[in-house]
Write a protein that holds these residues in place. Structure first.
Motif, PDB file in Angstrom:
ATOM      1  N   TYR A   1     -10.463 -36.346 -44.390  1.00 59.91           N
ATOM      2  CA  TYR A   1      -9.528 -36.535 -43.296  1.00 59.91           C
ATOM      3  C   TYR A   1      -9.704 -35.347 -41.981  1.00 59.91           C
ATOM      4  O   TYR A   1      -9.985 -34.320 -42.470  1.00 59.91           O
ATOM      5  N   LEU A   2      -9.031 -35.570 -41.067  1.00 64.12           N
ATOM      6  CA  LEU A   2      -8.939 -34.678 -40.013  1.00 64.12           C
ATOM      7  C   LEU A   2      -7.355 -34.710 -39.353  1.00 64.12           C
ATOM      8  O   LEU A   2      -6.872 -35.741 -39.185  1.00 64.12           O
ATOM      9  N   LEU A   3      -6.551 -33.575 -39.267  1.00 64.69           N
ATOM     10  CA  LEU A   3      -5.432 -33.496 -38.819  1.00 64.69           C
ATOM     11  C   LEU A   3      -5.560 -33.206 -37.111  1.00 64.69           C
ATOM     12  O   LEU A   3      -6.444 -32.448 -36.662  1.00 64.69           O
ATOM     13  N   LEU A   4      -4.668 -33.566 -36.466  1.00 63.26           N
ATOM     14  CA  LEU A   4      -4.230 -33.313 -35.041  1.00 63.26           C
ATOM     15  C   LEU A   4      -4.677 -31.880 -34.873  1.00 63.26           C
ATOM     16  O   LEU A   4      -5.129 -31.319 -33.925  1.00 63.26           O
ATOM     17  N   ASP A   5      -3.818 -31.116 -35.716  1.00 65.83           N
ATOM     18  CA  ASP A   5      -3.680 -29.671 -35.581  1.00 65.83           C
ATOM     19  C   ASP A   5      -5.243 -28.793 -35.774  1.00 65.83           C
ATOM     20  O   ASP A   5      -5.388 -27.817 -35.395  1.00 65.83           O
ATOM     21  N   ASP A   6      -6.006 -29.746 -36.516  1.00 71.44           N
ATOM     22  CA  ASP A   6      -7.295 -29.057 -36.803  1.00 71.44           C
ATOM     23  C   ASP A   6      -8.078 -28.883 -35.453  1.00 71.44           C
ATOM     24  O   ASP A   6      -8.846 -27.789 -35.277  1.00 71.44           O
ATOM     25  N   LEU A   7      -8.120 -30.063 -34.677  1.00 77.13           N
ATOM     26  CA  LEU A   7      -8.929 -30.156 -33.332  1.00 77.13           C
ATOM     27  C   LEU A   7      -8.145 -28.874 -32.430  1.00 77.13           C
ATOM     28  O   LEU A   7      -8.968 -28.208 -31.766  1.00 77.13           O
ATOM     29  N   THR A   8      -7.013 -29.004 -32.484  1.00 78.02           N
ATOM     30  CA  THR A   8      -6.295 -27.974 -31.451  1.00 78.02           C
ATOM     31  C   THR A   8      -6.666 -26.426 -31.942  1.00 78.02           C
ATOM     32  O   THR A   8      -6.954 -25.756 -31.276  1.00 78.02           O
ATOM     33  N   MET A   9      -6.671 -26.260 -33.348  1.00 72.64           N
ATOM     34  CA  MET A   9      -7.064 -25.117 -33.938  1.00 72.64           C
ATOM     35  C   MET A   9      -8.196 -24.829 -33.541  1.00 72.64           C
ATOM     36  O   MET A   9      -8.383 -23.330 -32.895  1.00 72.64           O
ATOM     37  N   LEU A  10      -9.333 -25.734 -33.405  1.00 69.48           N
ATOM     38  CA  LEU A  10     -10.819 -25.139 -33.134  1.00 69.48           C
ATOM     39  C   LEU A  10     -11.036 -25.503 -31.737  1.00 69.48           C
ATOM     40  O   LEU A  10     -12.094 -25.009 -30.981  1.00 69.48           O
ATOM     41  N   GLY A  11      -9.968 -25.836 -30.931  1.00 71.15           N
ATOM     42  CA  GLY A  11     -10.241 -25.975 -29.638  1.00 71.15           C
ATOM     43  C   GLY A  11     -11.391 -27.301 -29.012  1.00 71.15           C
ATOM     44  O   GLY A  11     -12.132 -27.039 -28.119  1.00 71.15           O
ATOM     45  N   LEU A  12     -11.167 -28.201 -29.995  1.00 76.18           N
ATOM     46  CA  LEU A  12     -11.897 -29.237 -29.901  1.00 76.18           C
ATOM     47  C   LEU A  12     -11.061 -30.687 -29.224  1.00 76.18           C
ATOM     48  O   LEU A  12      -9.956 -30.723 -29.582  1.00 76.18           O
TER      49      LEU A  12
ATOM     50  N   MET B   1     -19.352 -27.074 -35.686  1.00 77.77           N
ATOM     51  CA  MET B   1     -20.045 -26.497 -36.903  1.00 77.77           C
ATOM     52  C   MET B   1     -18.836 -26.284 -37.845  1.00 77.77           C
ATOM     53  O   MET B   1     -18.761 -26.658 -39.208  1.00 77.77           O
ATOM     54  N   ARG B   2     -17.826 -25.567 -37.310  1.00 71.32           N
ATOM     55  CA  ARG B   2     -16.762 -25.285 -38.164  1.00 71.32           C
ATOM     56  C   ARG B   2     -15.994 -26.153 -38.614  1.00 71.32           C
ATOM     57  O   ARG B   2     -15.391 -26.526 -39.655  1.00 71.32           O
ATOM     58  N   LEU B   3     -15.617 -27.473 -37.673  1.00 69.94           N
ATOM     59  CA  LEU B   3     -15.338 -28.661 -37.887  1.00 69.94           C
ATOM     60  C   LEU B   3     -15.938 -29.380 -38.986  1.00 69.94           C
ATOM     61  O   LEU B   3     -15.224 -29.813 -39.948  1.00 69.94           O
ATOM     62  N   GLU B   4     -17.253 -29.365 -39.078  1.00 66.41           N
ATOM     63  CA  GLU B   4     -18.073 -30.093 -40.113  1.00 66.41           C
ATOM     64  C   GLU B   4     -17.774 -29.415 -41.633  1.00 66.41           C
ATOM     65  O   GLU B   4     -17.530 -29.956 -42.580  1.00 66.41           O
ATOM     66  N   ALA B   5     -17.711 -27.969 -41.471  1.00 66.96           N
ATOM     67  CA  ALA B   5     -17.524 -27.291 -42.754  1.00 66.96           C
ATOM     68  C   ALA B   5     -16.062 -27.674 -43.058  1.00 66.96           C
ATOM     69  O   ALA B   5     -15.964 -27.818 -44.462  1.00 66.96           O
ATOM     70  N   LEU B   6     -15.161 -27.882 -42.228  1.00 66.72           N
ATOM     71  CA  LEU B   6     -13.552 -28.194 -42.787  1.00 66.72           C
ATOM     72  C   LEU B   6     -13.640 -29.667 -43.507  1.00 66.72           C
ATOM     73  O   LEU B   6     -13.111 -29.925 -44.372  1.00 66.72           O
TER      74      LEU B   6
END
Ligand code: 5GP
Ligand code: MN
Length: 346
Positions: free
Chosen positions: A249-260, A227-232
């Protein structure tokens, strides 16, 4: 009668290549090809979705019931998507660790060899090769093709094969195929949803598939992180061409930060397309050194499949993807420039 338009890439014929619908086998030919094989390897495309996974697992069960030794391969070293872990016997072998020479290698839900990832090497090694698929195709890499670009999912073709075999479809086979058809048609809502999707689904429900339970497992099972990823992603929305195009867009770090993991992004492009007035929705995913993955969704008549194909990717009229070996900013401008130059879009 299907009302779906063919989304074969327009340049297929110009290149002197054949389209997937030409020269496809009959179901009985498919069974005859499977019959003599003792050992079979199956794989779908890399970053497998519900259709690639469900089709492979249903086919595995059929071939095992026929007495064969079957291995379902993953063309990547990362694990299979956690979203589908509820599927029974969700077991795979990484193709990079598979050294055998199967009598038959079956590709499901992929129309190009490069979409097979590390399983691509099986094309040369296996005794025989068969592709079962519903994507438009220009290249031929296998010996046999069972394909239909108007099929809503590869799993509808697998279901046909199961029913034509001498064996009774099992609840597990029906579950795999139902999940595949449900996800590839966006819960029986995308433009590829036709009569056959409903007929197959009815047959699967008759065998014992529970639509509400499966829908809950796939679509109402989001973690707070997703849900946080969708908000971002929604926070970063950009519009172009009078709001006909939305992108984010989505950065590699976004996923790492959210543990996804990247599989957790599967439903994002469809969310973007649901915005009022939007015709084309695009998600740019910066994969670091591996370039930028571009996921495209369209509604209306514009074919993102043709658009992606022209840039080295592929897919269907309503859903397609490609990879650009460019930094994020340049990837975004390349896609928007190509869209504005496309007479089919403007
Ligand atoms: P997704 O955006 O969900 O990854 O893919 C949407 C559709 O386009 C799927 O049918 C998928 O198989 C196809 N697709 C995605 N990326 C590629 C690509 O790079 N090459 C080809 N040929 N097809 C793709
Ligand atoms: Mn599919």
């Amino acid at each position: 009668m299907s009302t779906q338009q063919s989304d074969a890439p327009a340049d297929c014929e110009a290149e002197g290549k054949t389209n997937a619908n030409n020269g496809s086998l009959s179901v009985s030919d498919v069974l005859a090809i499977m019959e003599p094989a003792q050992t079979v390897a199956i794989s779908g495309h890399v970053n497998p979705d519900g259709d690639a996974l469900g089709s492979a697992l249903a086919l595995r069960d059929l071939l095992e019931a026929m007495g064969k030794e079957v291995t379902v391969l993953l063309g990547q070293d990362s694990p299979p998507p956690a979203l589908y872990e509820f599927l029974p016997n969700y077991h795979f072998v990484q193709a990079s660790e598979y050294d055998e020479t199967p009598d038959l290698y079956i590709v499901v839900d992929a129309s190009t060899a490069k979409r097979l990832g590390t399983a691509e090497k099986l094309i040369e090694r296996a005794g025989d090769t068969l592709v079962i698929d519903h994507h438009a195709r220009c290249e031929s890499f296998a010996q046999h093709y069972y394909s239909n670009t108007t099929a809503p999912a590869t799993a509808t073709l697998i279901w046909e094969i199961i029913k034509a075999s001498a064996l009774e479809p099992t609840l597990n086979m029906a579950t795999y195929c139902y999940v595949a058809i449900m996800t590839d048609t966006g819960r029986f809502a995308f433009r590829n949803t036709d009569r056959s999707a409903f007929i197959d689904a009815t047959e699967m429900v008759d065998i014992g598939v529970n639509p509400a339970e499966i829908s809950k497992l796939v679509y109402e099972n989001k973690t707070v992180q997703i849900m946080r990823l969708e908000a971002l992603i929604i926070d970063r929305l950009q519009f172009a061409f009078d709001n006909r195009v939305v992108y984010t867009y989505l950065l590699l770090d976004d996923l790492t930060m959210l543990g996804l993991k990247r599989d957790d992004t599967e439903q994002i492009p469809t969310i973007l397309r649901s915005i009022k007035g939007v015709e084309v929705a695009i998600l740019f995913r910066d994969e670091g050194g591996e370039g930028v993955r571009v996921n495209l969704r369209s509604r209306g008549n514009y074919s993102v499949g043709n658009f992606a194909y022209a840039l080295g990717g592929g897919g269907h009229a309503g859903a397609a993807g490609l990879t650009l070996a460019l930094p994020l900013e340049e990837s975004i401008s390349t896609i928007l420039d190509n869209l504005v130059k496309d007479p089919d879009f403007c």
